[in-house]
Design an enzyme around this catalytic site. Structure first.
Site, PDB file in Angstrom:
ATOM      1  N   ASP A 139      31.020  27.174 -48.991  1.00  0.00           N
ATOM      2  CA  ASP A 139      32.427  26.995 -49.344  1.00  0.00           C
ATOM      3  C   ASP A 139      32.817  25.525 -49.510  1.00  0.00           C
ATOM      4  O   ASP A 139      33.991  25.215 -49.731  1.00  0.00           O
ATOM      5  CB  ASP A 139      33.326  27.661 -48.287  1.00  0.00           C
ATOM      6  N   ASN A 178      40.054  21.866 -48.961  1.00  0.00           N
ATOM      7  CA  ASN A 178      40.007  22.030 -47.516  1.00  0.00           C
ATOM      8  C   ASN A 178      39.282  20.897 -46.787  1.00  0.00           C
ATOM      9  O   ASN A 178      39.015  20.992 -45.593  1.00  0.00           O
ATOM     10  CB  ASN A 178      39.351  23.371 -47.149  1.00  0.00           C
ATOM     11  N   ARG A 238      32.833  27.537 -41.578  1.00  0.00           N
ATOM     12  CA  ARG A 238      33.119  26.348 -42.367  1.00  0.00           C
ATOM     13  C   ARG A 238      33.141  25.059 -41.539  1.00  0.00           C
ATOM     14  O   ARG A 238      33.270  23.969 -42.097  1.00  0.00           O
ATOM     15  CB  ARG A 238      34.460  26.511 -43.120  1.00  0.00           C
ATOM     16  N   HIS A 272      46.069  30.723 -47.396  1.00  0.00           N
ATOM     17  CA  HIS A 272      46.286  29.277 -47.450  1.00  0.00           C
ATOM     18  C   HIS A 272      47.561  29.035 -48.258  1.00  0.00           C
ATOM     19  O   HIS A 272      47.814  29.747 -49.239  1.00  0.00           O
ATOM     20  CB  HIS A 272      45.142  28.565 -48.201  1.00  0.00           C
ATOM     21  N   ASP A 330      48.172  26.914 -50.480  1.00  0.00           N
ATOM     22  CA  ASP A 330      47.963  26.621 -51.909  1.00  0.00           C
ATOM     23  C   ASP A 330      47.600  27.864 -52.727  1.00  0.00           C
ATOM     24  O   ASP A 330      47.432  27.791 -53.935  1.00  0.00           O
ATOM     25  CB  ASP A 330      46.926  25.493 -52.108  1.00  0.00           C
ATOM     26  N   CYS A 380      42.000  25.031 -55.193  1.00  0.00           N
ATOM     27  CA  CYS A 380      41.071  24.989 -54.057  1.00  0.00           C
ATOM     28  C   CYS A 380      39.840  24.134 -54.351  1.00  0.00           C
ATOM     29  O   CYS A 380      39.243  23.565 -53.452  1.00  0.00           O
ATOM     30  CB  CYS A 380      40.552  26.381 -53.727  1.00  0.00           C
ATOM     31  N   HIS A 388      77.982  59.592 -28.688  1.00  0.00           N
ATOM     32  CA  HIS A 388      78.516  59.221 -27.378  1.00  0.00           C
ATOM     33  C   HIS A 388      77.438  58.635 -26.486  1.00  0.00           C
ATOM     34  O   HIS A 388      77.710  57.768 -25.663  1.00  0.00           O
ATOM     35  CB  HIS A 388      79.209  60.423 -26.745  1.00  0.00           C
ATOM     36  N   ASP A 443      65.547  72.154 -26.871  1.00  0.00           N
ATOM     37  CA  ASP A 443      66.856  72.777 -27.017  1.00  0.00           C
ATOM     38  C   ASP A 443      67.659  72.504 -25.740  1.00  0.00           C
ATOM     39  O   ASP A 443      67.183  72.764 -24.634  1.00  0.00           O
ATOM     40  CB  ASP A 443      66.644  74.281 -27.213  1.00  0.00           C
ATOM     41  N   VAL A 444      68.867  72.006 -25.910  1.00  0.00           N
ATOM     42  CA  VAL A 444      69.609  71.554 -24.731  1.00  0.00           C
ATOM     43  C   VAL A 444      70.046  72.730 -23.843  1.00  0.00           C
ATOM     44  O   VAL A 444      70.077  72.616 -22.618  1.00  0.00           O
ATOM     45  CB  VAL A 444      70.794  70.641 -25.138  1.00  0.00           C
TER      46      VAL A 444
END
Ligand code: ARG
Length: 703
Positions: free
Chosen positions: A65, A71, A90, A168, A170, A264, A638, A679-680
């Site tokens: 790279d 870089n 790198r 990056h 850029d 780059c 509520h 179910d309530v």
């Protein structure tokens, strides 16, 4: 023309995709053609050589790279800041680039170990030299930005990258001559977009679409009016032509496979210094301390995640891990943010998690006077459900009436300074209000190792809870209700009309009669349908014993309303013997206070319903004082209202057939809240059965 423009490049002899350190490299290992890469690189080299001088750094075997010289580092005038690569893949390039900078007369600065910064890939000078745009989020740390400001004596504007394809700066951002900016807004968080918009006038901003962005259109080299890039849509070319830029396309597809393109592959090494510009940075850092079961409770993860999610960055300075299950841990973390504003946001969240300043950094809370009744100063601190303290004149003062979404008002009383949570409309001229986030802390029980809501969430995310799970919650709630009643405590119920429609009315009535409920909160409807049911046997026109609609039944609830209106109030109707059973009847008979808060859709309303909502809110708040447990039964409206008024530590049980409602409510609660999706009517019936078992332990044993 002044002195010539120079670029640094590195020939691709050893270039290949050998590993994956960004999303573009995925699936591309050894997929790029060496020959084509050389051709494409040569073409770029010649295009550039036409416009500027191109220097070369020798490629090194094993560092594929290295072609991406952007870089290598960041240059301004005679100064270079060497890159500190995040990935070990790198890091070996660093000494070669360092040598090149030194041999070419630059003063080289090196960042501390473990503070990644990837050079001109993540730092781009405004082309007029007014400031430096610096990226963070993937490869470079925010904490590197103050070093750049200091070493290069320039203003640094920090931009946060949030899309990993644009890792990056850029790859998505390209300052152009004459103050223009080519960029892809989608790659940045909203704060960064805001910053860009503050600095670059609308007519100077050239925002591109995703289709161009993924062709690396922003990864462009700008020399005066020429913009060199891999590829641009006709639209973009036309857009740039309008403002007198000419695009030169030169295909760089082989390098795209490694996540790089024109920009780059180059580093501009002649960047003139503007003498009148000096260092500034908005980046702020502070050290916080946290204590508790940081790992078991997930507190430390939550703290670190929220720092990053809100655009900050951190460094754990030390972490002392409690060794025994019972022992607590403590940690010191340095937090950085790109601006004071972002720091305030991050800090207010950290306060909720119980983070505190180092003792030597403790400051008094900042106060500002209320200058208009019912209005807080800008920037007031918004209160939460957690027990809070504020530091005034060097002393920590506990805040009274803790609730969320209020302001903290400070008043002078004969007994000294008092801090109180107040809703905005109650603020009065003459009071002072806490602003900013300084001098505020919440008190967490360090002994709590529970993961907040984790249980409920996993249970609710299953959609509907299993029957067994509902039974377990019911057992627990019954036991607690019993404890609270026997110790003279307080339970408040919020209930919606569904309680009546699902046949839960008789069970709720029993709870009230037997002393389990000390207050009832709801709207017009719960009372209307309860009274309809006790006077006419229907709920919204449905016969409750047979479960079928009664002819003309839809008028029943209006008749019920009319009857109560004739008597003047629910209590009077009970006295007159018109109502002989039901939820409201039990409230009246057992002196259980209730408050009915009105709404726009109310029929009637009943004379008891408070149509003045400010009054209703205060009555709710009064009724809730000192409550230990709240049963929220099928009413989102509520229940949310009540949740907003309630401090942490109050147990909340929320029952609703709709999982979304349960999630929404439990979400705002504290460790103590439980959600039940069911179910309530069924829930209440199980609850009453369970209480019966508790009442007669012998039957429970025999069962
Ligand atoms: N494969 C290289 C990496 O991931 C590509 C670097 C691209 N350079 C740049 N300035 N965007 O580091």
């Amino acid at each position: 023309m002044s002195s010539p423009i120079r670029f640094l490049m590195c020939s691709p002899e050893h270039y290949d995709v050998d590993y994956v350190i960004n999303p573009w490299m995925e699936g591309n290992i050894h997929k790029s053609s060496q020959q084509r890469a050389v051709e494409q690189w040569q073409k770029l080299y010649h295009v550039l050589k036409d416009k500027a001088i191109v220097d070369l750094v020798p490629p090194e075997k094993g560092w594929p790279d290295m072609v991406f010289t952007a870089n290598a580092g960041l240059v301004l005038g005679e100064t270079a800041v060497l890159s500190r690569f995040l990935h070990k893949e790198r890091q070996g390039e660093e000494p070669y680039f360092k040598k090149w900078f030194e041999n070419n007369g630059f003063t080289v600065h090196e960042l501390p170990q473990d503070l990644p910064f990837e050079g001109a890939g993540d730092a781009l000078l405004d082309r007029e030299g007014r400031w430096l745009w610096a990226g963070y989020g993937f490869r470079s740390e925010l904490d590197s930005h103050p070093y750049l400001a200091k070493w290069l004596d320039i203003e640094v504007l920090s931009l946060r990258l949030i899309d990993e394809r644009f890792y990056h700066l850029d790859t998505c951002f390209c300052p152009l001559a004459n103050g223009y900016l080519l960029y892809y807004p989608g790659a940045f968080d909203s704060y960064s977009n805001h910053l860009i918009e503050m600095r670059v006038a609308p007519e100077k901003r050239i925002a591109i679409k995703e289709a161009d962005a993924v062709n690396f259109a922003c990864n462009a080299v700008n020399v005066e009016s020429i913009v060199i890039m891999n590829k641009a849509s006709d639209n973009l070319k036309a857009r740039l032509a309008e403002v007198n830029f000419q695009v030169i396309e030169t295909p760089l597809t082989e390098f795209l496979k490694a996540g790089g393109a024109a920009k780059c592959l180059t580093l501009r090494v002649t960047e003139p210094v503007r003498e009148e510009i000096h260092a500034t940075t908005q980046v702020e850092s502070r050290v916080i301390r946290m204590e508790g079961h940081l790992l078991d409770s997930g507190l430390i993860n939550r703290a670190l995640d929220l720092i990053v999610d809100n655009g900050g960055s951190f460094k754990v300075l030390n972490f002392h891990l409690g060794e025994q299950r019972q022992s607590t841990s403590d940690a010191q973390v340095s937090v950085s943010a790109p601006s004071h504003e972002v720091m305030e946001t991050i800090f207010s969240h950290l306060i909720d998690l119980g983070a505190v300043n180092l003792p030597e950094d403790e400051r008094d809370a900042k106060l500002q006077p209320v200058t208009q009744n019912g209005v807080a100063p800008d920037d007031f601190y918004v209160s939460t459900i957690y027990p809070t303290e504020v530091r005034i004149n060097g002393k920590w003062v506990k805040v009274q009436n803790q609730r969320m979404d209020g302001a903290i008002a400070i008043t002078q009383t004969p007994k000294g300074l008092v801090a109180t949570c107040k809703i905005l409309r109650d603020l009065e001229v003459g009071e002072e209000v806490v602003v900013d986030v300084q001098g505020i802390r919440t008190i967490r029980k360090t002994e709590s190792r529970e993961k907040r809501n984790a249980e409920e969430f996993s249970f609710m995310s299953a959609g509907v809870s299993s029957e067994r799970r509902v039974e377990l919650v019911v057992e627990q709630v019954a036991w607690e209700l019993r404890q609270i009643r026997d110790s003279g405590g307080k339970v408040v119920v919020t209930a919606g009309p569904v309680v009546i429609h699902t046949g839960g009315g008789e069970h709720l009535s029993r709870l009230i009669r037997e002393g389990y409920v000390q207050g009832l909160l709801g709207g017009n409807a719960i009372a209307v349908h309860d009274i309809e049911q006790s006077t006419m046997g229907t709920s919204l026109g449905v016969d409750m014993s047979r479960g079928i609609a009664v002819r003309g039944g839809h008028r029943h609830h209006l008749k019920a309303i009319n009857t109560i209106r004739a008597h003047g109030s629910i209590a009077k109707a009970v006295e007159a013997g018109v109502i002989t059973h039901g939820v409201m009847y039990e409230c009246v008979k057992n002196n259980v206070p209730f408050c009915l808060a009105g709404s726009i859709r109310d029929d009637g309303p009943l004379p008891d319903t408070r149509m003045d909502l400010i009054q209703a809110q205060s009555e709710y708040a009064k009724l809730l004082e000192g409550t230990e447990m709240i049963l929220m039964l099928s009413t989102m409206l509520h229940s949310i209202g009540v949740g907003n008024m309630t401090p942490a530590g109050v147990k909340m049980v929320c029952v609703d057939i709709n999982p979304a409602v349960v999630t929404k409510l439990s979400d705002r609660g504290s460790v103590e809240s439980v959600g039940v999706v069911t179910d309530v009517g069924l829930f209440l019936s199980l609850l009453v059965q369970q209480l019966d078992k508790l009442t007669s332990p012998y039957t429970a044993k025999m069962a």
